[in-house]
Enzyme design. Structure first.
Site, PDB file in Angstrom:
ATOM      1  N   GLU A   1      -7.330  20.098  75.720  1.00  0.00           N
ATOM      2  CA  GLU A   1      -5.949  20.425  76.062  1.00  0.00           C
ATOM      3  C   GLU A   1      -5.466  21.361  74.956  1.00  0.00           C
ATOM      4  OE1 GLU A   1      -2.444  20.889  75.957  1.00  0.00           O
ATOM      5  OE2 GLU A   1      -2.105  18.756  75.551  1.00  0.00           O
TER       6      GLU A   1
ATOM      7  N   LYS B   1     -10.254  10.933  65.255  1.00  0.00           N
ATOM      8  CA  LYS B   1      -9.931  11.699  64.036  1.00  0.00           C
ATOM      9  C   LYS B   1      -8.520  12.231  64.222  1.00  0.00           C
ATOM     10  CE  LYS B   1      -9.807  15.339  62.195  1.00  0.00           C
ATOM     11  NZ  LYS B   1      -8.523  15.827  61.624  1.00  0.00           N
TER      12      LYS B   1
ATOM     13  N   GLU C   1       0.626  32.368  70.617  1.00  0.00           N
ATOM     14  CA  GLU C   1       1.332  31.095  70.526  1.00  0.00           C
ATOM     15  C   GLU C   1       1.911  30.972  69.114  1.00  0.00           C
ATOM     16  OE1 GLU C   1      -1.000  27.364  70.534  1.00  0.00           O
ATOM     17  OE2 GLU C   1       0.429  26.675  72.033  1.00  0.00           O
TER      18      GLU C   1
ATOM     19  N   CYS D   1       2.680  22.382  73.089  1.00  0.00           N
ATOM     20  CA  CYS D   1       1.678  23.239  73.724  1.00  0.00           C
ATOM     21  C   CYS D   1       2.247  23.904  74.970  1.00  0.00           C
ATOM     22  CB  CYS D   1       0.455  22.415  74.067  1.00  0.00           C
ATOM     23  SG  CYS D   1       0.868  20.900  74.921  1.00  0.00           S
TER      24      CYS D   1
ATOM     25  N   GLY E   1      -5.584  20.792  70.668  1.00  0.00           N
ATOM     26  CA  GLY E   1      -5.310  21.655  69.523  1.00  0.00           C
ATOM     27  C   GLY E   1      -5.440  23.117  69.907  1.00  0.00           C
TER      28      GLY E   1
HETATM   29  P1  NAI Z   1      -6.345  22.779  65.019  1.00  0.00           P
HETATM   30  O1  NAI Z   1      -6.878  22.999  66.394  1.00  0.00           O
HETATM   31  O2  NAI Z   1      -7.088  23.368  63.893  1.00  0.00           O
HETATM   32  O3  NAI Z   1      -6.257  21.196  64.723  1.00  0.00           O
HETATM   33  C1  NAI Z   1      -6.190  20.186  65.693  1.00  0.00           C
HETATM   34  C2  NAI Z   1      -7.158  19.062  65.333  1.00  0.00           C
HETATM   35  O4  NAI Z   1      -8.485  19.569  65.306  1.00  0.00           O
HETATM   36  C3  NAI Z   1      -6.921  18.464  63.948  1.00  0.00           C
HETATM   37  O5  NAI Z   1      -7.185  17.082  63.979  1.00  0.00           O
HETATM   38  C4  NAI Z   1      -7.960  19.168  63.099  1.00  0.00           C
HETATM   39  O6  NAI Z   1      -8.334  18.459  61.953  1.00  0.00           O
HETATM   40  C5  NAI Z   1      -9.116  19.271  64.070  1.00  0.00           C
HETATM   41  N1  NAI Z   1     -10.081  20.334  63.773  1.00  0.00           N
HETATM   42  C6  NAI Z   1      -9.865  21.517  63.143  1.00  0.00           C
HETATM   43  N2  NAI Z   1     -11.012  22.208  63.017  1.00  0.00           N
HETATM   44  C7  NAI Z   1     -11.977  21.456  63.579  1.00  0.00           C
HETATM   45  C8  NAI Z   1     -13.384  21.626  63.756  1.00  0.00           C
HETATM   46  N3  NAI Z   1     -14.029  22.706  63.317  1.00  0.00           N
HETATM   47  N4  NAI Z   1     -14.082  20.659  64.383  1.00  0.00           N
HETATM   48  C9  NAI Z   1     -13.463  19.557  64.836  1.00  0.00           C
HETATM   49  N5  NAI Z   1     -12.133  19.334  64.689  1.00  0.00           N
HETATM   50  C10 NAI Z   1     -11.404  20.263  64.065  1.00  0.00           C
HETATM   51  O7  NAI Z   1      -4.836  23.233  64.998  1.00  0.00           O
HETATM   52  P2  NAI Z   1      -3.928  23.511  63.682  1.00  0.00           P
HETATM   53  O8  NAI Z   1      -4.733  24.285  62.672  1.00  0.00           O
HETATM   54  O9  NAI Z   1      -3.341  22.224  63.267  1.00  0.00           O
HETATM   55  O10 NAI Z   1      -2.801  24.458  64.281  1.00  0.00           O
HETATM   56  C11 NAI Z   1      -3.046  25.836  64.476  1.00  0.00           C
HETATM   57  C12 NAI Z   1      -2.392  26.329  65.746  1.00  0.00           C
HETATM   58  O11 NAI Z   1      -2.968  25.682  66.878  1.00  0.00           O
HETATM   59  C13 NAI Z   1      -0.923  26.025  65.867  1.00  0.00           C
HETATM   60  O12 NAI Z   1      -0.139  26.970  65.211  1.00  0.00           O
HETATM   61  C14 NAI Z   1      -0.729  26.067  67.361  1.00  0.00           C
HETATM   62  O13 NAI Z   1      -0.582  27.397  67.795  1.00  0.00           O
HETATM   63  C15 NAI Z   1      -2.026  25.509  67.895  1.00  0.00           C
HETATM   64  N6  NAI Z   1      -1.912  24.075  68.208  1.00  0.00           N
HETATM   65  C16 NAI Z   1      -1.817  23.697  69.510  1.00  0.00           C
HETATM   66  C17 NAI Z   1      -1.641  22.371  69.818  1.00  0.00           C
HETATM   67  C18 NAI Z   1      -1.522  21.917  71.215  1.00  0.00           C
HETATM   68  O14 NAI Z   1      -0.927  20.876  71.455  1.00  0.00           O
HETATM   69  N7  NAI Z   1      -2.109  22.600  72.163  1.00  0.00           N
HETATM   70  C19 NAI Z   1      -1.513  21.341  68.795  1.00  0.00           C
HETATM   71  C20 NAI Z   1      -1.688  21.841  67.450  1.00  0.00           C
HETATM   72  C21 NAI Z   1      -1.861  23.154  67.205  1.00  0.00           C
END
Ligand code: NAI
Ligand code: MG
Length: 490
Positions: A263, A188, A394, A297, A241
């Protein structure tokens, strides 16, 4: 024909916008679509199939079939590796087109897509291709007259959920070890950036991956993502994420007790001692934070500067930030593009406001750049205190928090005062300080006199709430295997 590096967005062909399931392109079962936006212009690029529970179910069944009764896990490991090399070669041949598509969907500067992300994608696939036929167990001397050995077997169907900051590279980090181990995949991609992952699925099909081995279901997290996490035919979830999402995934996966690797984010300390090469340290602090619009990240977002070097160092660092070239990500000399979407832009701007309210000193940046697209000026806050929100949360944007230190013991304690533990760095000419810090900082990766040095062979992941498990290297591969113990009476 090939898109040149100077391609205008209008020239880039978006070829795949549907779900890729069992080797076929198909609309979402609901018929719904969602928009993917060019963050530099805020214009629509394409409508993409909005996968949900039913599509994930189809994908999981296809992946299960390919695993349980298909050729993939039974294939000679060397042939599996060969297919992976073919995919890497194919991506390399289309590197310009893929880089342009990545820049269009994500907004990252073309010179980074072309010269950083894509070469790393090819490299990680080749690294794991070479591992496919080198996965083995061991023989174990046990008590009694027995022959005991372990087998390393694929974990099964891997659910993979990735973010938008390095869309293709995260795809490769996930597919590489899973495919080498003999797993099948339900992926996904992030809703902000689905296009390059879909293109990679087509390339995998064209080089000969069997149907059902790789399935991609674009869609949103709480619907398509959650369906992956809950599906009983999926054995493992690898997620990158936000830590809050990982908490939801942990709960949602409890019913089926999936194997999890995470991660997650960070608030990584980057420490500059007065005895360091200050020019190199300034360059490292600058790239360590601003790379990829600050959307990393492992961004070195808490910069600890030794008080005696503070003034000289800040002058160098501020100079670099002020000269950073923002603008059209398709221009060859652009160093910083837009943030990925409106949500991230708003979140970053609200942290800049918070920093100002909390009394930190904004020494450069602090504003939106331009009127169109989600551009944020490279921003530095000085005189930041440990408990301010901009030192704790973050931000995931081009906002750097600078903290002063005098005493090493106190600094290490402050560096560790976060629930994250992804990365850390130290700049010094003193080997004792460097190794002492490396041993005592609670982080999965420590860079000494460098930053953001990644290699497919070097494990990466977090302590504390920055994750479970490691990606890359042998550890990353093992996370896609189960160990089986076989005991034979002699
Ligand atoms: P997110 O963690 O919500 O999204 C990442 C992935 O998880 C996307 O594919 C999303 O569709 C999926 N996802 C979201 N909710 C889910 C659920 N309930 N069950 C399964 N999959 C789910 O991150 P988002 O909203 O894009 O960004 C928010 C914050 O997260 C950013 O501002 C940043 O601080 C952090 N982040 C950290 C990352 C990293 O590389 N560690 C990457 C992206 C965001
Ligand atoms: Mg989210």
């Amino acid at each position: 024909m090939a898109t040149s590096l100077q391609a205008s967005p209008a020239e880039i062909q978006v070829q795949h916008t549907q779900c890729f399931i069992d080797g076929q392109w198909q609309e979402a079962a609901s018929g719904k679509t969602f928009a993917t936006i060019n963050p530099a212009t805020e214009e629509l690029i394409a409508e993409v199939a909005e996968g949900d529970t039913e599509d994930v179910d189809r994908a999981a069944r296809a992946a299960r079939r390919a695993f349980d009764s298909g050729d993939w896990p039974k294939m000679d490991a060397r042939d599996r590796g060969r297919l992976m090399y073919l995919l890497a070669d194919r991506i390399e041949r289309e590197i310009d087109e893929l880089a342009a598509l990545e820049t269009l969907d994500n907004g990252k500067p073309i010179r980074e897509s072309r010269h950083v992300d894509l070469p790393l994608v090819v490299d990680v696939l080749r690294y794991y291709a070479g591992y496919a036929d080198k996965i083995h167990g061991s023989t174990i001397p046990i008590r009694g007259n027995y022959f005991c050995y372990t087998r390393r077997e694929p974990v099964g169907v891997a659910g993979q959920i990735i973010p938008w900051n390095f869309p293709m590279l995260m795809t490769a980090w996930k597919w590489g070890p899973a495919l080498a181990a003999g797993c099948t995949i339900v992926m996904k991609p992030a809703e902000q950036t689905p296009l390059t992952c879909l293109r990679m699925a087509q390339l995998a099909k064209e080089v000969g991956f069997p149907d059902g081995v790789i399935n991609v279901v674009p869609g949103f997290g709480p619907t398509a993502g959650a369906a992956v996490v809950k599906h009983p035919m999926i054995d493992k979830v690898a997620f990158t994420g936000e830590h809050r999402t990982a908490q939801i995934i942990t709960r949602d996966s409890a019913e089926t007790l999936k194997r999890l690797t995470f991660e997650l984010g960070g608030k990584s300390p980057n420490v500059v001692y007065a005895d360091a090469d200050l020019d190199a340290a300034a360059q490292g602090a600058y790239l360590g934070l601003y790379l990829n619009q600050g959307q990393c990240c492992c961004a070195g977002s808490r910069l600890f500067v030794e008080a005696s070097a503070h003034e000289a160092f800040m002058e160098k660092l501020t100079g670099l930030a002020k000269n950073r070239k923002l603008g059209d990500p398709f221009a060859e000399d652009t160093e910083q593009g837009p943030q990925v979407d409106r949500n991230q832009f708003d979140k970053i701007m609200s942290y800049i406001e918070k920093g100002q309210q909390e009394g930190a000193r904004c020494v450069t940046g602090g504003q939106r750049h331009g009127e169109r697209g989600y551009f944020v000026q490279p921003t530095i806050f000085d005189a930041v205190e440990d408990d301010m929100a901009i030192a704790q949360d973050e931000i995931f944007g081009p906002v750097l928090s600078v903290l002063k230190f005098e005493d090493t013991e106190r600094m290490i304690e402050r560096a560790n005062r976060t629930f994250y533990g992804l990365a850390a760095a130290i700049w010094t000419r003193d080997v004792h300080k460097a190794h002492d810090f490396a041993a005592r900082v609670r982080a999965g990766t420590v860079w000494v006199n460098c930053y953001d040095v990644f290699d497919a062979a070097a494990p990466f992941g977090g302590f504390k709430m920055s994750g479970y498990g490691r990606e890359l290297g042998e550890e990353g591969l093992k996370a896609y295997t189960e160990s089986k113990t076989v005991t034979v009476a002699l």
